[in-house]
Design a protein around this motif. Structure first.
Motif, short mmCIF file in Angstrom:
data_model
loop_
_atom_site.label_atom_id
_atom_site.label_comp_id
_atom_site.label_asym_id
_atom_site.label_seq_id
_atom_site.Cartn_x
_atom_site.Cartn_y
_atom_site.Cartn_z
N THR A 301 0.82 -1.21 0.00
CA THR A 301 0.00 0.00 0.00
C THR A 301 0.85 1.26 0.00
O THR A 301 0.59 2.21 -0.75
CB THR A 301 -0.93 0.00 1.22
OG1 THR A 301 -1.81 -1.12 1.16
CG2 THR A 301 -1.76 1.28 1.28
N LEU A 302 1.89 1.28 0.84
CA LEU A 302 2.76 2.46 0.91
C LEU A 302 3.44 2.71 -0.42
O LEU A 302 3.50 3.85 -0.89
CB LEU A 302 3.81 2.25 2.01
CG LEU A 302 4.77 3.42 2.25
CD1 LEU A 302 4.01 4.63 2.76
CD2 LEU A 302 5.85 3.01 3.26
N ALA A 303 3.95 1.65 -1.06
CA ALA A 303 4.62 1.81 -2.35
C ALA A 303 3.64 2.31 -3.41
O ALA A 303 3.97 3.18 -4.23
CB ALA A 303 5.24 0.49 -2.78
N ARG A 304 2.42 1.78 -3.39
CA ARG A 304 1.41 2.21 -4.38
C ARG A 304 1.04 3.67 -4.18
O ARG A 304 0.98 4.44 -5.15
CB ARG A 304 0.18 1.33 -4.27
CG ARG A 304 -0.98 1.76 -5.17
CD ARG A 304 -2.16 0.82 -5.05
NE ARG A 304 -2.64 0.70 -3.69
CZ ARG A 304 -3.44 1.60 -3.10
NH1 ARG A 304 -3.83 2.69 -3.77
NH2 ARG A 304 -3.86 1.42 -1.86
N LEU A 305 0.79 4.06 -2.95
CA LEU A 305 0.40 5.44 -2.68
C LEU A 305 1.49 6.43 -3.04
O LEU A 305 1.23 7.55 -3.50
CB LEU A 305 0.04 5.60 -1.20
CG LEU A 305 -1.23 4.90 -0.71
CD1 LEU A 305 -1.37 5.07 0.79
CD2 LEU A 305 -2.46 5.44 -1.42
N CYS A 306 2.75 6.02 -2.83
CA CYS A 306 3.87 6.92 -3.07
C CYS A 306 4.44 6.82 -4.48
O CYS A 306 5.28 7.62 -4.87
CB CYS A 306 4.97 6.66 -2.05
SG CYS A 306 4.52 7.08 -0.35
N GLY A 307 4.02 5.82 -5.23
CA GLY A 307 4.42 5.74 -6.62
C GLY A 307 5.81 5.20 -6.87
O GLY A 307 6.45 5.57 -7.85
N PHE A 308 6.31 4.32 -5.98
CA PHE A 308 7.61 3.71 -6.26
C PHE A 308 7.47 2.18 -6.22
O PHE A 308 6.50 1.64 -5.68
CB PHE A 308 8.69 4.18 -5.28
CG PHE A 308 8.34 4.04 -3.82
CD1 PHE A 308 8.37 2.81 -3.19
CD2 PHE A 308 8.02 5.16 -3.07
CE1 PHE A 308 8.07 2.68 -1.85
CE2 PHE A 308 7.72 5.04 -1.72
CZ PHE A 308 7.74 3.80 -1.11
N ALA A 309 8.43 1.50 -6.84
CA ALA A 309 8.41 0.04 -6.89
C ALA A 309 8.64 -0.53 -5.50
O ALA A 309 9.50 -0.07 -4.76
CB ALA A 309 9.48 -0.47 -7.85
N ARG A 310 7.86 -1.56 -5.15
CA ARG A 310 7.94 -2.16 -3.82
C ARG A 310 9.14 -3.06 -3.67
O ARG A 310 9.47 -3.85 -4.55
CB ARG A 310 6.69 -3.02 -3.57
CG ARG A 310 6.11 -2.84 -2.19
CD ARG A 310 5.54 -4.14 -1.65
NE ARG A 310 6.50 -4.77 -0.76
CZ ARG A 310 6.24 -5.85 -0.05
NH1 ARG A 310 5.08 -6.46 -0.17
NH2 ARG A 310 7.15 -6.36 0.76
N SER A 385 11.40 13.69 -9.30
CA SER A 385 10.60 13.03 -8.29
C SER A 385 9.30 12.51 -8.88
O SER A 385 8.63 13.20 -9.65
CB SER A 385 10.27 14.01 -7.15
OG SER A 385 9.32 13.45 -6.29
N SER A 386 8.95 11.27 -8.52
CA SER A 386 7.68 10.70 -8.97
C SER A 386 6.63 10.72 -7.87
O SER A 386 5.47 10.43 -8.11
CB SER A 386 7.89 9.24 -9.41
OG SER A 386 8.33 8.46 -8.34
N LEU A 387 7.05 11.07 -6.64
CA LEU A 387 6.11 11.02 -5.54
C LEU A 387 5.04 12.10 -5.62
O LEU A 387 3.89 11.87 -5.28
CB LEU A 387 6.85 11.15 -4.20
CG LEU A 387 7.50 9.87 -3.67
CD1 LEU A 387 8.29 10.19 -2.41
CD2 LEU A 387 6.45 8.83 -3.37
N GLY A 388 5.44 13.28 -6.09
CA GLY A 388 4.49 14.38 -6.11
C GLY A 388 3.25 14.06 -6.92
O GLY A 388 2.12 14.21 -6.46
N SER A 389 3.42 13.61 -8.14
CA SER A 389 2.28 13.30 -8.99
C SER A 389 1.53 12.08 -8.50
O SER A 389 0.31 11.97 -8.64
CB SER A 389 2.75 13.06 -10.43
OG SER A 389 3.69 12.01 -10.48
N ALA A 390 2.25 11.13 -7.85
CA ALA A 390 1.62 9.89 -7.42
C ALA A 390 0.61 10.13 -6.31
O ALA A 390 -0.36 9.40 -6.18
CB ALA A 390 2.67 8.89 -6.95
#
Length: 398
Positions: A301-310, A385-390
């Motif tokens: 869930t954390l990886a999905r919400l933040c937009g990075f590979a788990r 950064s990919s987190l902002g858009s994710a």
């Protein structure tokens, strides 16, 4: 000499590499808890993967051990420091991991030092993955052995070094789950290579116990729990929520360590409270595999919400452009109420600074969403950064 210390401190500050060992602001001596008006920060930095350090069953076991044995073991285990709680802990670790025997040390660091120095020497080649923990690197330096560092995760290179060795003995040293990148070692392939070349495989399960194999560890999950040539070290201070370490292996290995390991022979035994707590935690992990399942669900869930590979373990790694950016982001998040790990050189083997997020089993869904929103507010200021858009949509909902 004082001037030299000041000069080194200046260099660390200029490079953004200053570390502290102070309690967080607002922490009281009486409770150790955060007493700030805005409430305690959300902790994604600690290694209490299953939330067992404050589990009432675990704390009660620690209290019971103190009531029966006192606060300290009072002596080395080879003198008269071995208590019933130490033997009980070793039994519970064997039940959890399917190991033939266990020997408990007062820390995971000392367990790594103890086993490698006892197996090492001029006739033992040590083959270390380049990403292994600092304790294993220190152990290799102290072992008086020839040492070869191989590329991270390169089993072909391990096989080539084993095939070309001239020493009568060899130990291949890896971690089951790596704490920086969060990736996993190919234990099955490594075990085959070591068996083929009559070598030991030493697996540091610090981040595997309580996490992989329904909590029983990556070695157990790989079906190698009874393999006599596979040796494991574990820490009791992460998923087991306590303190201490252990070496798991054959009964013959245990006897060898009791007689040769300097970090066992010359160290006061593990405190009873830590031993009792760890034993109860091992029981809980074995009886409640849902704890490890929840950890993995939260990590996904954390990886999905933040937009990075788990990553396959509890630790999720977010690369940062520089040590300064990592430190600034971590400090900004702390001010906003989110604690994250901040890994910078020389603590990272590849020289890449990172934020380190721990997906614990006891985190609630709303806490994961809140963490993602806070991360998304910090990360857009950083390049690529990919987190902002994710997390943009999540942020709009708040």
């Amino acid at each position: 000499m004082e001037q030299w210390l000041h000069s080194r401190a200046f260099v660390r500050e200029r490079r953004g590499l200053v570390r502290t060992a102070d309690a967080p602001a607002g922490t009281t001596l009486e409770s150790g808890r955060h007493e700030v008006s805005s409430g305690p920060p959300l902790d994604l930095a600690a290694n209490d993967y299953l939330g067992l350090s404050r589990d009432p069953r675990v704390t009660a076991a620690a209290i019971d051990a103190v009531a029966h044995h006192g606060c300290g073991a009072r002596a080395s285990r080879v003198v008269n420091g071995t208590l019933a709680v130490h033997n009980y802990l070793e039994e519970q670790l064997c039940l959890l991991t399917a190991a033939q025997s266990a020997l408990v040390f007062s820390s995971g660091y000392l367990a790594n030092l103890g086993v490698l120095t006892s197996l090492g020497g001029p006739g033992t080649l040590l083959i270390l993955d380049s990403h292994v923990h600092a304790s294993l690197l220190d152990a290799a330096r102290l072992a008086r052995s020839p040492v070869v560092m191989v590329a991270h995760g390169d089993t072909a290179e391990v096989g080539a070094v084993l095939a070309a060795r001239t020493q009568p003995r060899a130990v291949v040293v890896v971690e089951s789950l790596y704490s920086v990148l969060g990736d996993a070692a190919d234990l099955n392939e490594l075990a085959v290579l070591c068996a083929r070349h009559d070598a030991w495989l030493l697996v540091d399960e610090a981040h595997g116990i309580g996490v992989a194999g329904a909590g029983r560890g990556a070695v157990y999950e790989a079906g190698l729990g009874h393999a006599s040539h596979v040796v494991r070290t574990v820490t009791l201070s992460k998923a087991l929520g306590s303190q201490g370490g252990a070496v798991l292996g054959s009964a013959t290995l245990r006897e060898h360590l009791v007689n040769t390991s300097r970090t066992f022979i010359f160290d006061t035994a593990l405190a009873p409270a830590a031993a009792g707590a760890a034993a109860k935690a091992a029981q809980i992990i074995l009886a409640e595999p849902a704890l490890a399942q929840q950890l993995h669900s939260n990590a996904t869930t954390l990886a999905r919400l933040c937009g990075f590979a788990r990553s396959p373990g509890a630790v999720q790694s977010v690369p940062m452009p520089s040590a300064e950016d990592a430190l600034q982001a971590a400090q900004t998040l702390r001010t906003a109420g989110l604690l994250v790990g901040c890994f910078r050189p020389p603590s990272v083997p590849d020289g890449v600074s990172r934020l380190r997020l721990t997906a614990r089993a006891d985190l609630m869904a709303y806490e994961l969403e809140h963490a993602a929103v806070l991360l998304g507010r910090v990360m857009p200021a950083l390049p690529d950064s990919s987190l902002g858009s994710a997390v943009a949509e999540l942020d709009k909902e708040k």
